[in-house]
Each structure stands twice: as C-alpha cells, then as structure tokens.
Design an enzyme around this catalytic site. Sequence first.
Site, short mmCIF file in Angstrom:
data_model
loop_
_atom_site.label_atom_id
_atom_site.label_comp_id
_atom_site.label_asym_id
_atom_site.label_seq_id
_atom_site.Cartn_x
_atom_site.Cartn_y
_atom_site.Cartn_z
N GLU A 161 0.82 -1.22 0.00
CA GLU A 161 0.00 0.00 0.00
C GLU A 161 0.85 1.26 0.00
O GLU A 161 0.34 2.36 -0.22
CB GLU A 161 -0.92 0.04 1.24
CG GLU A 161 -1.95 -1.07 1.33
CD GLU A 161 -1.41 -2.28 2.08
OE1 GLU A 161 -0.21 -2.30 2.40
OE2 GLU A 161 -2.20 -3.21 2.34
N LYS A 221 3.40 1.63 2.64
CA LYS A 221 3.70 1.87 4.06
C LYS A 221 5.10 2.42 4.27
O LYS A 221 5.31 3.29 5.09
CB LYS A 221 3.58 0.56 4.87
CG LYS A 221 2.18 -0.01 4.91
CD LYS A 221 2.13 -1.30 5.69
CE LYS A 221 2.79 -2.47 5.02
NZ LYS A 221 2.17 -2.94 3.78
N GLN A 267 3.26 -6.47 5.23
CA GLN A 267 2.14 -7.06 4.50
C GLN A 267 0.88 -6.20 4.72
O GLN A 267 0.99 -5.03 5.01
CB GLN A 267 1.88 -8.52 4.93
CG GLN A 267 2.94 -9.51 4.46
CD GLN A 267 4.14 -9.56 5.36
OE1 GLN A 267 4.03 -9.63 6.57
NE2 GLN A 267 5.32 -9.53 4.79
N THR A 306 9.80 -7.50 -3.56
CA THR A 306 10.56 -8.63 -3.05
C THR A 306 10.85 -9.64 -4.15
O THR A 306 11.96 -10.14 -4.27
CB THR A 306 9.79 -9.31 -1.89
OG1 THR A 306 9.62 -8.34 -0.86
CG2 THR A 306 10.53 -10.51 -1.34
N ASP A 333 -2.13 9.85 -7.44
CA ASP A 333 -1.68 10.32 -8.76
C ASP A 333 -1.73 9.24 -9.84
O ASP A 333 -1.84 9.56 -11.02
CB ASP A 333 -0.25 10.86 -8.65
CG ASP A 333 0.69 9.80 -8.09
OD1 ASP A 333 0.49 9.39 -6.93
OD2 ASP A 333 1.57 9.34 -8.83
N SER A 375 -0.95 10.62 -0.29
CA SER A 375 0.35 10.55 -0.94
C SER A 375 0.16 10.73 -2.44
O SER A 375 -0.65 10.04 -3.06
CB SER A 375 1.00 9.21 -0.61
OG SER A 375 2.16 9.05 -1.39
P1 IMP Z 1 4.55 -15.65 2.11
O1 IMP Z 1 4.37 -14.57 3.10
O2 IMP Z 1 5.84 -15.61 1.38
O3 IMP Z 1 4.24 -17.01 2.68
O4 IMP Z 1 3.42 -15.45 0.94
C1 IMP Z 1 2.02 -15.60 1.20
C2 IMP Z 1 1.24 -14.57 0.39
O5 IMP Z 1 1.48 -13.27 0.92
C3 IMP Z 1 1.61 -14.50 -1.08
O6 IMP Z 1 0.46 -14.16 -1.82
C4 IMP Z 1 2.60 -13.34 -1.13
O7 IMP Z 1 2.66 -12.76 -2.41
C5 IMP Z 1 1.98 -12.42 -0.11
N1 IMP Z 1 2.94 -11.49 0.51
C6 IMP Z 1 3.84 -11.76 1.46
N2 IMP Z 1 4.51 -10.66 1.81
C7 IMP Z 1 4.01 -9.67 1.08
C8 IMP Z 1 4.28 -8.26 1.01
O8 IMP Z 1 5.12 -7.71 1.73
N3 IMP Z 1 3.55 -7.55 0.12
C9 IMP Z 1 2.59 -8.13 -0.65
N4 IMP Z 1 2.29 -9.42 -0.61
C10 IMP Z 1 2.99 -10.19 0.24
#
Ligand code: IMP
Length: 432
Positions: free
Chosen positions: A16, A18, A226, A302, A335, A417
């Site tokens: 989002e 953060k 997350q 990531t 934006d 933002s």
């Molecule tokens: P895990 O956390 O790697 O087990 O992934 C589980 C789900 O969470 C997957 O759909 C990932 O793409 C999502 N996910 C994990 N961390 C992030 C993050 O920081 N941003 C967006 N999605 C995330």
Amino acid sequence: MKNKRIVILGMQWGDEGKGKIVDLLTKFVNYVVRFQGGHNAGHSIVLNNKKTILHMIPSGILNKNVICIITNGVVLYPCNFIKEINILKKQGILIKNRLFLSESIPLLLEYHIAIDKAREKFCGSKSIGTTGRGIGPSYEDKIARRCLRIGDLKDVNYFQNHVKENLDFYNFQLINFYKEKKVEYSAVINELHKYREYLLSLVIDVHSTLHKIIKKKKNIIFEGAQGSLLDIDHGTYPYVTSSNSTIGSVFSGTGIGFSAINYILGIVKSYSTRVGNGPFPTEQFGTIADSICKIGNEFGSTTGRKRRIGWLDLVLVKYAVQLNSLNGICLTKLDVLDTLKLINVCIGYKHIKTGKKIYNIPCTINDWKNIVPIYKKFLGWNKSTFGITEWNLLPDAAKDYIKYIEKILKVPVVIISTGPAREDTVFINKNF
Ligand code: IMP
C-alpha cells in the site's frame, strides 16, 4: 508531536506504500519497531531520487536520529539481514547503536526456504504464490516449538544439535515426500557461525527497553508489514501469509499492552493490488490494469512479480478498518489514477446465483467464487495530482473521490500521498 505511539498497518494485500509513510513520519519519532513478518516484506523508499528497498530493517533506519528495533514477532533470515545492513552501510547509513534485536526472534534458515519452494512446486495450480522465502515453514516451526531463536546462538553445542534435529525432520520431507535435494548441514551451520557473533551483539532486552521508552513518553512508530487481508486469521485464507498482519500482532509481537498505543494509522492504496494467488473480486485485465500497473510501477519489490490490479474495494477496506480499530487513514498513490476517465469503487457484492446483495467478506474459497462486485462510478479528474502538497490544489473530482472513501469508511483521511518521494504528500491533519 509528543508522547505518540503510532501503529502503521496496510489495509489491503500489502504494497500500500507503508514504507514511504513510515519514512516520512520518522522525523517526528525516536524509535521505529518492526514486529511481524520476515524478509517477504519489501518497503520501497525514495530518498534523494534513489530507491532503497528494505525487507527486514525498519524504514526508520534512513533517518539518523531514529533507533530501530526488531522484535519477537518477526522471523529473521540472517543471510538476508546482514546483506541488507551491508547495502545500507555502503550508502553511508550508520547502523552502529541504531539497530537492535530481541533474542526471542525465531531464525529463518535454509531448510525453511527449501520446504517453502518444494511445497509451492508440489501444489502446482493450487499453490499460494508465496514469496518463496520460507516464511510459512519458519512460523510453523515457531508454533510447533522447535524453532531456533537468536538467543540460542549463545550456546554452540545446543544450536548445532538443534539444527541437526530440525534438518533431519526437514530433509526427510524434502527427499521422501517432495523428491527434492536435501539441505546440507554444513551450509546451515557455517552460515550461523559466520553471523552468530554479530547477531548476538545487536541483542537488547526489548521488553524493558520498550517499557522504559514508553514511560519516558518517547515517540514510537510500530511498522507493520504485509496487509490486513493477508492476515493468517482474518485475511483471504488460505491465500495469506503466516503471521498476523493486523493490530493484535503489535502486542503479541512486542510485549507491550493495548494502552501503550495511542494512534492506529491505516494505509490504503487508491486502487487495489495483490501479488500471489487468491480471491480478488475487483481484479481488472487489459488496458486499465496495464496502465495502472505501468504508472504505479506495480511490480513486487521482493520478488519482482507483476502485481495483479483492481479497483478499490471498500467492502474489504472497511472490514480491515474495523479489524484494526483505525484512527486515521493515509490514502496513497492517488496520482496513479490521474489519467483515467472513469474510476470504479466496489461498495458491495452480488451473489451470482441468488442475486442477493452482500456487504461483508466471504469466508471460504467457494463463497469468494460466487460473488461479483457492485460498483459506484466516479468521473476521473484528468489532471495531474503528482507532487501536490495541499488539499486545496487537488482537482474537485479527486476531492469527491476521497470524501466518498471517508464517508464509507467512517474514518478521516489524514494524509494523501501524491508521489513516491517524501515531499509528495498532503497533510490534512498535521496533528493526527
Ligand atoms: P509468504 O508470506 O511468502 O508465505 O506469501 C504468502 C502470500 O502473501 C503471497 O500471496 C505473497 O505474495 C503475499 N505477501 C507476502 N509478503 C508480502 C508483502 O510484503 N507484500 C505483498 N504481498 C505479500
């Protein structure tokens, strides 16, 4: 700002924005605390036209007056953590005496990553779409009471034996069930020996430190990772991460109580994105999705994966707002919508078989399959909002969009933002 302890949480499926907001607000605080998730998180921050992506280290590290603490609710992969420190050091960022760890942090090790990847491969089309970083298996280890924690590194015999036992357990699965290669004991142990002393040198008594600084009325940001819809309990299960990414994890993940917090800020992106698999009622394909993806640079920080794109879903965001008892909202990436002629916002769902209107979130995957969104349409503003810093300078149609979001969510939008840099921000309420 004085005596403020703010929690910053994502209200959607992560990403989002953060990182920018934590970075922006760090000038008002003394400490930034990371309390959940692991190196699956990716917080992009733009500073002096340079993009820095942090996975483990709190975004507050970029402000030299801030002290960063990583607490027990996080899982830590030593190799990645040290790599990130080295990148920051190369950029001239001082780490010494500014970054501390709880000794109760579970270590994420090579075998967690191997199992995560093997499982995803094995599940094929039913995979979660994880980041492949071992997050699920390492939280499983914690709950199963077999994880190795940072404090365990003090006793060489103990941690060597512990790794051996865990490795036997995981290698058995890798070889016999998943038909994959085993993880070598020497690889895990060598890594631990390499990083052990440094990790232990960062350990502090997090419990008493937090209580001391709260008593001294210091300003603290608790930086979530997350988003709420990826929460293991409240998210779009099973397509979620393996930690709680909602407000409760601030308390279980740090060891402070509810009354220690006095502001909960939710970050809402002006549209929706998700990486990985799972329900996404407002998902779009084609020109609109491509355009938002390109303008918003919606690629996972990531894993580099292209993010799925959709309209803002106020049913889901309202649910997230309630889950977290929010005090205020920061609306990001306004934006990115600048060039759209029409903007949809989901305000409810319709059951495809019964035609019944639904205003709460489905539970099972089958329930999710049976709903379609009901949209409210907004005319686009067709003007650039990029870099705007004052509410009065926003186009009227953009103001209408924001006021509608506030009306439905019943929580004030306190920050908007309008671009990736710190300066591209409208503060509606400076004293939030
Ligand atoms: P895990 O956390 O790697 O087990 O992934 C589980 C789900 O969470 C997957 O759909 C990932 O793409 C999502 N996910 C994990 N961390 C992030 C993050 O920081 N941003 C967006 N999605 C995330």
